[in-house]
Design a protein around this motif. Structure first.
Motif, mmCIF file in Angstrom:
data_model
loop_
_atom_site.group_PDB
_atom_site.id
_atom_site.type_symbol
_atom_site.label_atom_id
_atom_site.label_comp_id
_atom_site.label_asym_id
_atom_site.label_seq_id
_atom_site.Cartn_x
_atom_site.Cartn_y
_atom_site.Cartn_z
ATOM 1 N N SER A 75 45.718 37.424 44.288
ATOM 2 C CA SER A 75 44.785 36.315 44.186
ATOM 3 C C SER A 75 43.910 36.477 42.951
ATOM 4 C CB SER A 75 43.909 36.249 45.430
ATOM 5 O OG SER A 75 43.077 37.391 45.502
ATOM 6 N N LEU A 76 43.167 35.430 42.645
ATOM 7 C CA LEU A 76 42.259 35.475 41.499
ATOM 8 C C LEU A 76 41.210 36.563 41.684
ATOM 9 C CD1 LEU A 76 41.324 34.217 38.831
ATOM 10 C CD2 LEU A 76 39.950 32.598 40.154
ATOM 11 N N THR A 77 40.708 36.718 42.908
ATOM 12 C CA THR A 77 39.712 37.756 43.188
ATOM 13 C C THR A 77 40.302 39.146 43.002
ATOM 14 O OG1 THR A 77 38.594 36.313 44.774
ATOM 15 C CG2 THR A 77 38.142 38.663 44.917
ATOM 16 N N GLU A 78 41.533 39.352 43.466
ATOM 17 C CA GLU A 78 42.184 40.654 43.307
ATOM 18 C C GLU A 78 42.409 40.979 41.841
ATOM 19 O OE1 GLU A 78 44.745 40.765 47.487
ATOM 20 O OE2 GLU A 78 45.606 39.895 45.664
ATOM 21 N N ARG A 79 42.780 39.974 41.060
ATOM 22 C CA ARG A 79 42.970 40.212 39.618
ATOM 23 C C ARG A 79 41.637 40.541 38.947
ATOM 24 N NH1 ARG A 79 46.691 35.791 40.093
ATOM 25 N NH2 ARG A 79 45.116 34.343 39.275
ATOM 26 N N ALA A 80 40.565 39.843 39.381
ATOM 27 C CA ALA A 80 39.247 40.116 38.808
ATOM 28 C C ALA A 80 38.777 41.521 39.169
ATOM 29 C CB ALA A 80 38.243 39.079 39.299
ATOM 30 N N ASN A 81 39.026 41.952 40.400
ATOM 31 C CA ASN A 81 38.638 43.305 40.805
ATOM 32 C C ASN A 81 39.424 44.358 40.031
ATOM 33 O OD1 ASN A 81 36.691 42.552 42.669
ATOM 34 N ND2 ASN A 81 38.155 42.404 44.353
ATOM 35 N N ALA A 82 40.715 44.093 39.814
ATOM 36 C CA ALA A 82 41.530 45.043 39.055
ATOM 37 C C ALA A 82 41.030 45.153 37.621
ATOM 38 C CB ALA A 82 42.992 44.589 39.086
ATOM 39 N N LEU A 83 40.643 44.015 37.046
ATOM 40 C CA LEU A 83 40.100 44.038 35.687
ATOM 41 C C LEU A 83 38.769 44.778 35.645
ATOM 42 C CD1 LEU A 83 40.214 43.096 32.736
ATOM 43 C CD2 LEU A 83 39.107 40.963 33.461
ATOM 44 N N ALA A 84 37.915 44.547 36.652
ATOM 45 C CA ALA A 84 36.605 45.208 36.679
ATOM 46 C C ALA A 84 36.746 46.718 36.792
ATOM 47 C CB ALA A 84 35.777 44.660 37.839
ATOM 48 N N ARG A 85 37.755 47.178 37.531
ATOM 49 C CA ARG A 85 37.954 48.628 37.667
ATOM 50 C C ARG A 85 38.341 49.277 36.350
ATOM 51 N NH1 ARG A 85 40.105 47.033 42.775
ATOM 52 N NH2 ARG A 85 42.216 46.871 41.912
ATOM 53 N N ARG A 86 38.903 48.499 35.436
ATOM 54 C CA ARG A 86 39.308 49.061 34.142
ATOM 55 C C ARG A 86 38.178 49.038 33.118
ATOM 56 N NH1 ARG A 86 44.217 46.178 35.305
ATOM 57 N NH2 ARG A 86 43.583 44.470 33.940
ATOM 58 N N VAL A 87 37.071 48.369 33.441
ATOM 59 C CA VAL A 87 35.947 48.286 32.500
ATOM 60 C C VAL A 87 35.041 49.505 32.695
ATOM 61 C CG1 VAL A 87 33.913 46.962 31.815
ATOM 62 C CG2 VAL A 87 36.018 45.764 32.474
ATOM 63 N N PRO A 88 34.857 50.332 31.680
ATOM 64 C CA PRO A 88 33.958 51.495 31.830
ATOM 65 C C PRO A 88 32.519 51.026 32.019
ATOM 66 C CG PRO A 88 35.333 51.667 29.846
ATOM 67 C CD PRO A 88 35.473 50.279 30.350
ATOM 68 N N THR A 89 31.783 51.702 32.877
ATOM 69 C CA THR A 89 30.389 51.325 33.076
ATOM 70 C C THR A 89 29.567 51.535 31.798
ATOM 71 O OG1 THR A 89 29.952 53.533 33.966
ATOM 72 C CG2 THR A 89 30.427 51.781 35.554
ATOM 73 N N GLY A 90 29.990 52.500 30.988
ATOM 74 C CA GLY A 90 29.292 52.717 29.721
ATOM 75 C C GLY A 90 29.332 51.503 28.825
ATOM 76 N N LEU A 91 30.420 50.733 28.902
ATOM 77 C CA LEU A 91 30.522 49.524 28.097
ATOM 78 C C LEU A 91 29.476 48.494 28.515
ATOM 79 C CD1 LEU A 91 32.164 48.080 25.893
ATOM 80 C CD2 LEU A 91 33.671 47.223 27.689
ATOM 81 N N VAL A 92 29.178 48.446 29.809
ATOM 82 C CA VAL A 92 28.149 47.526 30.299
ATOM 83 C C VAL A 92 26.780 47.929 29.764
ATOM 84 C CG1 VAL A 92 27.043 46.594 32.372
ATOM 85 C CG2 VAL A 92 29.506 46.998 32.346
#
Length: 206
Positions: A7-24
């Protein structure tokens, strides 16, 4: 057996897991870096102090709202909890810088001018209440603080973020004369986040 597409939510969660918190953290600091550069190069217009105050306060409110949206978003399956600490701490940073810009750049650290401004513009007191509410949140934003307080007491303490959001939105509404749409939209956003949190408040009591 054919597997269903994520689903769109699952894809968004998968993308969020790949984003380092340091980048935020880095992305959250960039507006401040730009503001310093713009102030140094004369890019803030005829009244740079007022521009600095407004931008810092607005960014602080935006980061605070973003951090408060993290939990309601989980109701629809979107898990961005990894980024909540960064958003909350940066909200405090920008709001604290907003206050310091007023005290140092606008008032020049003159106590009599500060008291006179508080008398003339009491909405400043609302902003100060919001900042005071966020200080214990910033001081307890670490894992060690969560262990020391316990998860339940920590969650209750961090409801002060909603106090900060309400008074921050009220500060913005009263600050801008003529009732323009922008501060009213922020106030509506705070009200919506609070409304979404009401079932969670009741659930946390259990």
């Amino acid at each position: 057996m054919q597997l269903s597409a994520p689903s769109l939510t699952e894809r968004a969660n998968a993308l969020a897991r790949r984003v380092p918190t340091g980048l935020v953290w880095v992305a959250a600091v960039l507006p401040f870096v730009w503001l310093v550069w713009a102030a140094a190069t004369g890019g803030l217009g005829a009244d740079p102090v007022k521009a600095i105050e407004l931008k810092l306060g607005l960014w602080g409110l935006q980061f605070l709202l973003a951090s408060l949206c993290i939990t309601p978003l989980r109701l629809i399956g979107l898990n961005l909890i990894r980024f909540r600490r960064a958003l909350g701490v940066m909200a405090f940073f920008y709001i604290a810088m907003h206050f310091l810009a007023w005290v140092v750049l606008d008032m020049g650290l003159r106590g009599d001018e500060i008291l006179r401004d508080l008398y003339k513009r009491p909405y400043i007191i609302l902003g100060m209440i919001g900042l005071l509410a966020m200080i214990p949140l910033a001081l307890t934003s670490t894992n060690a603080a969560i262990r020391r307080l316990g998860p339940l007491a920590w969650r209750r303490l961090h409801r002060l973020a909603y106090v900060a959001a309400v008074v921050g939105a009220a500060h913005f509404v009263v600050l801008v004369k003529g009732w323009p749409s922008e501060p009213l939209l922020y106030a509506a956003a705070v009200a919506a986040v609070l409304a979404l949190r009401l079932p969670l408040f009741r659930g946390s009591g259990r």
